[in-house]
Design an enzyme around this catalytic site. Structure first.
Site, PDB file in Angstrom:
ATOM      1  N   HIS A 183      44.569  34.021  44.925  1.00 56.74           N
ATOM      2  CA  HIS A 183      43.892  34.799  43.877  1.00 56.74           C
ATOM      3  C   HIS A 183      42.750  35.659  44.413  1.00 56.74           C
ATOM      4  O   HIS A 183      41.584  35.240  44.336  1.00 56.74           O
ATOM      5  CB  HIS A 183      43.297  33.839  42.837  1.00 56.74           C
ATOM      6  CG  HIS A 183      44.302  33.085  42.036  1.00 56.74           C
ATOM      7  ND1 HIS A 183      44.755  33.514  40.821  1.00 56.74           N
ATOM      8  CD2 HIS A 183      44.945  31.928  42.285  1.00 56.74           C
ATOM      9  CE1 HIS A 183      45.635  32.659  40.345  1.00 56.74           C
ATOM     10  NE2 HIS A 183      45.771  31.677  41.209  1.00 56.74           N
ATOM     11  N   CYS A 239      50.132  34.488  42.271  1.00 53.24           N
ATOM     12  CA  CYS A 239      50.415  33.091  41.931  1.00 53.24           C
ATOM     13  C   CYS A 239      51.554  32.977  40.910  1.00 53.24           C
ATOM     14  O   CYS A 239      52.700  33.156  41.272  1.00 53.24           O
ATOM     15  CB  CYS A 239      49.135  32.408  41.467  1.00 53.24           C
ATOM     16  SG  CYS A 239      49.207  30.639  41.670  1.00 53.24           S
ATOM     17  N   GLU A 291      41.424  38.090  43.029  1.00 54.91           N
ATOM     18  CA  GLU A 291      40.572  38.519  41.900  1.00 54.91           C
ATOM     19  C   GLU A 291      39.419  37.543  41.658  1.00 54.91           C
ATOM     20  O   GLU A 291      38.499  37.851  40.917  1.00 54.91           O
ATOM     21  CB  GLU A 291      41.415  38.723  40.638  1.00 54.91           C
ATOM     22  CG  GLU A 291      41.883  37.465  39.908  1.00 54.91           C
ATOM     23  CD  GLU A 291      43.043  36.741  40.579  1.00 54.91           C
ATOM     24  OE1 GLU A 291      43.481  37.159  41.674  1.00 54.91           O
ATOM     25  OE2 GLU A 291      43.510  35.737  40.008  1.00 54.91           O
TER      26      GLU A 291
END
Ligand code: GLN
Length: 189
Positions: free
Chosen positions: A170, A78, A172
Site C-alpha cells: 500500500h 492489494c 498510499e
C-alpha cells in the site's frame, strides 16, 4: 487526464489524497458510466470479495475490461491486485482477469498478517520505498508478458504489463508519491 479511484469499499480516500499531493484532482468512482470517462483508474485495498461483488452488481467489471481494452491505465493495490488476476488460488470469487498471474490471498499468514519493509524498485530510482503489507496476497506465478518490478523472498509484489500495474502493498499509506507518479506516467503513455 481524468483519473478515478474505485470507491465501492476499502481505502480509496488515501489514494485520492495521494493523487491530490501530485496535483491531480482524481474522482471517486462508483458507476460504470463514471469508469467510461476515465484515462486511469486505481482499485484500492479492501476486501476483494466485497469489491468484486459490488463491481459485478453495478456492471463496473465489464466497463473496466472494456476501457482497459481501449487503453485505460489501471493500478490495483492489494485487493485490487487480487481482482486483476485471472487465477486466485482456492477461490471462485468474481475478478477482472486482466493479468495472467496466480495469486494466493492472505499469503503472509495470520501471525504476520501486517508488516512493513524497505524495498528497492529500480524503476523508481535508487532510494528504497517503504512497502506496507496488510493481509496481503502473494503472487505465486507470473505468466505471459507480466513483468516483475519488485519481489520479496523471490515472490513478486509489484508487477506490470503495459498500462496495468499492481502491488501487493500500500504506497498510499506512506508519504512517498513515486509509485503513484509512475502510474500517472503510464496513464500518459
Ligand atoms: N486480504 C484482503 C483480500 O483478500 C486484501 C487486503 C488488503 O487489500 N489490504 O481481499
Amino acid at each position: 487526464m481524468r483519473i478515478g479511484v474505485l470507491a465501492l469499499q476499502g481505502d480509496y480516500d488515501k489514494h485520492l489524497q495521494m493523487l491530490k499531493r501530485l496535483g491531480v484532482e482524481a474522482v471517486p468512482v462508483r458507476t460504470a458510466e463514471e469508469v467510461r470517462q476515465l484515462d486511469g483508474l486505481i482499485i484500492p485495498g479492501g476486501e476483494s470479495t466485497t469489491i468484486g461483488k459490488l463491481m459485478r452488481r453495478f456492471g463496473i467489471d465489464e466497463a473496466i475490461i472494456e476501457k482497459v481494452d481501449q487503453g485505460m491505465a489501471l493500478y490495483g493495490t492489494c485487493a485490487g491486485l487480487i481482482l486483476m488476476a485471472n487465477d486466485i488460488e482456492d477461490s471462485d470469487q468474481g475478478r477482472l482477469g486482466l493479468l495472467d498471474i496466480t495469486v494466493r490471498r492472505n499469503a503472509f499468514g495470520r501471525q504476520i498478517d501486517s508488516f512493513e519493509t524497505d524495498m528497492t524498485v529500480p524503476e523508481l530510482g535508487p532510494d528504497p520505498i517503504r512497502a506496507v503489507f496488510i493481509r496481503a496476497p502473494f503472487v505465486t506465478e507470473v505468466r505471459n508478458g507480466v513483468k516483475t518490478l519488485a519481489s520479496i523472498n523471490g515472490q513478486p509484489v509489484l508487477i506490470q504489463r503495459d498500462k496495468l500495474l499492481a502491488s501487493a502493498f500500500h504506497p498510499e499509506l506512506t508519504e512517498d508519491t513515486r509509485l503513484h507518479a509512475y502510474f500517472l506516467e503510464l496513464v500518459q503513455t
